[in-house]
Scaffold this motif. Sequence first.
Motif, PDB file in Angstrom:
ATOM      1  N   VAL A   1      -5.136  -5.908  -5.512  1.00  0.00           N
ATOM      2  CA  VAL A   1      -5.979  -5.143  -6.362  1.00  0.00           C
ATOM      3  C   VAL A   1      -6.997  -5.908  -7.356  1.00  0.00           C
ATOM      4  CG1 VAL A   1      -6.401  -3.089  -7.936  1.00  0.00           C
ATOM      5  CG2 VAL A   1      -4.956  -3.073  -5.886  1.00  0.00           C
ATOM      6  N   SER A   2      -6.194  -6.862  -8.300  1.00  0.00           N
ATOM      7  CA  SER A   2      -6.395  -7.442  -9.309  1.00  0.00           C
ATOM      8  C   SER A   2      -7.738  -8.442  -9.301  1.00  0.00           C
ATOM      9  CB  SER A   2      -5.497  -8.135  -9.964  1.00  0.00           C
ATOM     10  OG  SER A   2      -4.781  -9.300  -9.159  1.00  0.00           O
TER      11      SER A   2
ATOM     12  N   MET B   1     -14.879  -0.742  -9.393  1.00  0.00           N
ATOM     13  CA  MET B   1     -14.892  -2.347  -8.639  1.00  0.00           C
ATOM     14  C   MET B   1     -16.152  -2.931  -8.895  1.00  0.00           C
ATOM     15  SD  MET B   1     -13.600  -0.225  -5.041  1.00  0.00           S
ATOM     16  CE  MET B   1     -13.004  -1.936  -4.223  1.00  0.00           C
TER      17      MET B   1
ATOM     18  N   THR C   1      -3.397  -0.568 -10.929  1.00  0.00           N
ATOM     19  CA  THR C   1      -2.597  -1.497 -10.916  1.00  0.00           C
ATOM     20  C   THR C   1      -2.196  -1.634  -9.340  1.00  0.00           C
ATOM     21  OG1 THR C   1      -0.646   0.059 -11.058  1.00  0.00           O
ATOM     22  CG2 THR C   1      -1.362  -0.860 -13.015  1.00  0.00           C
ATOM     23  N   GLU C   2      -1.309  -2.753  -9.011  1.00  0.00           N
ATOM     24  CA  GLU C   2      -0.907  -2.727  -7.610  1.00  0.00           C
ATOM     25  C   GLU C   2      -0.041  -1.570  -7.203  1.00  0.00           C
ATOM     26  OE1 GLU C   2      -1.844  -4.852  -4.260  1.00  0.00           O
ATOM     27  OE2 GLU C   2      -2.313  -5.650  -6.110  1.00  0.00           O
TER      28      GLU C   2
ATOM     29  N   TYR D   1      -2.060   1.430  -6.498  1.00  0.00           N
ATOM     30  CA  TYR D   1      -2.655   1.196  -5.423  1.00  0.00           C
ATOM     31  C   TYR D   1      -1.845   1.666  -4.181  1.00  0.00           C
ATOM     32  CZ  TYR D   1      -5.253  -0.820  -1.421  1.00  0.00           C
ATOM     33  OH  TYR D   1      -5.917  -1.128  -0.174  1.00  0.00           O
TER      34      TYR D   1
ATOM     35  N   ASN E   1      -9.095  -8.681  -5.679  1.00  0.00           N
ATOM     36  CA  ASN E   1     -10.097  -8.207  -4.752  1.00  0.00           C
ATOM     37  C   ASN E   1     -10.867  -6.903  -5.127  1.00  0.00           C
ATOM     38  OD1 ASN E   1      -9.874 -10.217  -2.621  1.00  0.00           O
ATOM     39  ND2 ASN E   1      -7.924  -9.323  -2.032  1.00  0.00           N
ATOM     40  N   MET E   2     -10.272  -6.137  -5.940  1.00  0.00           N
ATOM     41  CA  MET E   2     -10.925  -4.946  -6.313  1.00  0.00           C
ATOM     42  C   MET E   2     -11.183  -4.553  -7.646  1.00  0.00           C
ATOM     43  SD  MET E   2      -8.433  -2.757  -3.506  1.00  0.00           S
ATOM     44  CE  MET E   2      -7.607  -3.631  -2.364  1.00  0.00           C
TER      45      MET E   2
ATOM     46  N   SER F   1      -9.303   1.479   0.866  1.00  0.00           N
ATOM     47  CA  SER F   1      -9.074   0.698  -0.581  1.00  0.00           C
ATOM     48  C   SER F   1      -9.915   1.361  -1.379  1.00  0.00           C
ATOM     49  CB  SER F   1      -9.134  -0.695  -0.127  1.00  0.00           C
ATOM     50  OG  SER F   1      -8.352  -1.325   0.381  1.00  0.00           O
TER      51      SER F   1
ATOM     52  N   VAL G   1      -8.939   3.389  -4.729  1.00  0.00           N
ATOM     53  CA  VAL G   1      -9.368   3.232  -6.373  1.00  0.00           C
ATOM     54  C   VAL G   1     -10.221   4.052  -6.709  1.00  0.00           C
ATOM     55  CG1 VAL G   1     -10.829   1.262  -7.363  1.00  0.00           C
ATOM     56  CG2 VAL G   1      -9.285   0.300  -5.541  1.00  0.00           C
TER      57      VAL G   1
END
Length: 340
Positions: free
Chosen positions: A89-90, A12, A98-99, A102, A92-93, A295, A299
Motif C-alpha cells: 500500500v505504501s 491514491m 496502513t497495510e 488494507y 503502490n497505492m 484494491s 483504499v
Amino acid sequence: MKEIKDKAREMMKGFCRVCKVCDGKACAGEVPGMGGLGTASSFKNNLSALAEVKLNMRLLHGATEPDCSTKVLGYDLAMPIMAAPIGGVSFNMGGKITEDEYADAVVGGSKAAGVIGCVGDGVPPFIHEAGYAAIDKNDGYGIPFIKPWEGEELEEKFEKAKATGCTTFGVDVDAAGLITLRQMGRPVSPKKPEEIKALIDTVHGWGAKFILKGIMTPDETELAVEVGADAIVVSNHGGRVLDHAPGSAAVLPGIAKAVSGKLDVIVDGGIRDGVDVLKMLALGADAVMIGRPVSIAAVGGLQEGVETYFATLKGQLLQAMVLTGSQTVEDITSRVLFSE
C-alpha cells in the motif's frame, strides 16, 4: 461505488488516477504504482482481449433467478470470484491507509461477500505480516501467495503462512520478473518443475492445497498438472513483469483445453465487472481473480468498500446470466460466446 472511487482517487493521488476505465493507458510505465511495465502493452492487452469477446443474448428460457454459487478448491463460494494477492500500500497505492487496514479490508470484505481473499508478499516484511494477520483474524479463511524467493526465505514463508490456519497456499511464479526485489537484495527467480513439486508435496503433506499463479501457455499448464498443483492462475501479473505479453483471455481457451478438468483453472487480468466474469467462465475458467478494482475499493472504503464492490459484481453477473440463459455457473460455457 462512485463515492468509494472518489475517495480512492483522493487517497491514491500520485499513484493511481482511478480512471473511469481502468485500462492501463494513463499509468503506462508507472511501476511502482498501479501501472503496467514499460509500454503497458501487457496490461492493455488484458483489457482488449476481453473486449474482443462477444456474447450471445438469449431470452427464450426460464433462467429468471440464476444461481452463481460454485465450489473451487474446496471452498463454497457465493460466486466464482477471488480477490487477487496484492500488497505494498505504501509504495503502490499512496500510503493513506496502513497495510494492516488494507489486508483486513480485502480478507474480511471477501469473506463477508461469500468469496475468498488472497494476500500478497514482498519487501518490506510488513506486507506478508499484515496479510497473514488478516487470515489469522478470519480463522484461516484466506489464501497466502508467496513469491518465488531464492534460498531459505521460500520455506520460511511457507512455515509462517501455515501458522495462519489456511488450507490453501499459492506461489506467484510470475513475480519472478520483479527485478526491483533483486536490487533490494531479496532475489526471486523462476523455479524448475522439481522445485515446485517439492513445495507441493510439502503442502499436500499438511493436508492443504496448492495454487501455481503465472501460467500463460498450454505446455506449462501440463507441467503444473504433472507436479501435482491443485489449481493454476492464468496471469501475466497484471502486465507488471513482461511487456508485450498477450492478454490472459486470449490464452485461456488453449490452457483450459490442455487441462481437461485435471485441476482448477483460475484467471486474472482486466476483469472489471460481472460481464467480464461471465466471459472468463465461458472461455474455460472455473473462477476469476480480481486485483486493481478490489484494491481501489479497499483504499476508498475499507471493508465496506470491498463488500460494496463485490455486491455490484454479483448483481452484474446475475444479470448477464439471465441475458445469456445461464441458470447456474455450469451453464456458462462456450455456448454463450458469439462467433461469426
